[in-house]
Design an enzyme around this catalytic site. Structure first.
Site, PDB file in Angstrom:
ATOM      1  N   CYS A  18       2.655  -4.748   6.558  1.00  0.00           N
ATOM      2  CA  CYS A  18       2.229  -4.503   5.232  1.00  0.00           C
ATOM      3  C   CYS A  18       3.680  -4.391   4.766  1.00  0.00           C
ATOM      4  O   CYS A  18       4.766  -3.808   5.249  1.00  0.00           O
ATOM      5  CB  CYS A  18       1.442  -3.581   5.098  1.00  0.00           C
ATOM      6  SG  CYS A  18      -0.418  -4.204   5.569  1.00  0.00           S
ATOM      7  N   HIS A  45       0.812  -1.304   0.037  1.00  0.00           N
ATOM      8  CA  HIS A  45      -0.006  -0.005  -0.027  1.00  0.00           C
ATOM      9  C   HIS A  45       0.874   1.383   0.016  1.00  0.00           C
ATOM     10  O   HIS A  45       2.139   1.135   0.221  1.00  0.00           O
ATOM     11  CB  HIS A  45      -0.785   0.119   0.943  1.00  0.00           C
ATOM     12  CG  HIS A  45      -0.288   0.078   2.671  1.00  0.00           C
ATOM     13  ND1 HIS A  45       0.297   1.128   2.977  1.00  0.00           N
ATOM     14  CD2 HIS A  45      -0.329  -0.812   3.492  1.00  0.00           C
ATOM     15  CE1 HIS A  45       0.810   0.895   4.363  1.00  0.00           C
ATOM     16  NE2 HIS A  45       0.318  -0.276   4.728  1.00  0.00           N
TER      17      HIS A  45
END
Length: 157
Positions: A132, A110
């Site tokens: 992430c 992301h």
């Protein structure tokens, strides 16, 4: 005229690349977009606060290691654009069950937290996610344009 054509070919060659693998080297904080044997793009990335080793359970702030699939795009994230990594797989779930923990999930590639993209020159110097893989917003736009849903991702230390 010959030079103009050469410049156009150079500028647009990656636009025609078919990224068939995303490779992540956690020890180098690098993400590579690969077409066959050729690296099309290379990015500096940030991970979870505890990046060394494979993700074992929810909340350990580790990024999983192994081969997964980028299985869907998410445009309505708390972060600027995202693509989901297919963690946990069956082996991850079995391991978590064996040790009595939740494997966690919702691991993504992301961009920056919404409305804080301007802060990327600082945030990308640190491992700040919960597991992430983070890019700058501009890099995330490029990533999303080059990487199709279903592309494998290999993550290693």
């Amino acid at each position: 005229m010959k030079y103009i054509v050469l410049i156009l070919i150079t500028l647009t060659s990656s636009a025609f690349a078919e990224v068939d693998l995303v490779k992540v080297d956690k020890s180098e904080s690098r993400l590579y977009l690969i077409d066959g044997e050729k690296v099309v793009r290379e990015y500096h990335v940030a991970f979870g606060k505890n990046p060394k080793g494979h993700k074992q359970q929810e909340g350990d702030e580790r990024t999983p290691e192994g081969r997964y699939i980028l299985d869907y795009k998410k445009e309505d994230s708390s972060f600027y654009r995202a693509m989901h990594i297919s963690y946990p797989n069956t082996q991850d779930k079995d391991n978590a069950e064996r040790i009595g923990v939740s494997p966690g999930g919702f691991i993504m590639v992301h961009g920056q937290r919404n409305w804080l993209g301007w802060f990327a020159p600082i945030t990308q110097r640190f491992n700040w996610t919960n597991g992430c893989i983070a890019l700058t917003n501009r890099e995330m736009d490029e990533f999303m344009s080059l990487v199709k849903v279903g592309t494998p991702i290999e993550i290693q230390w």
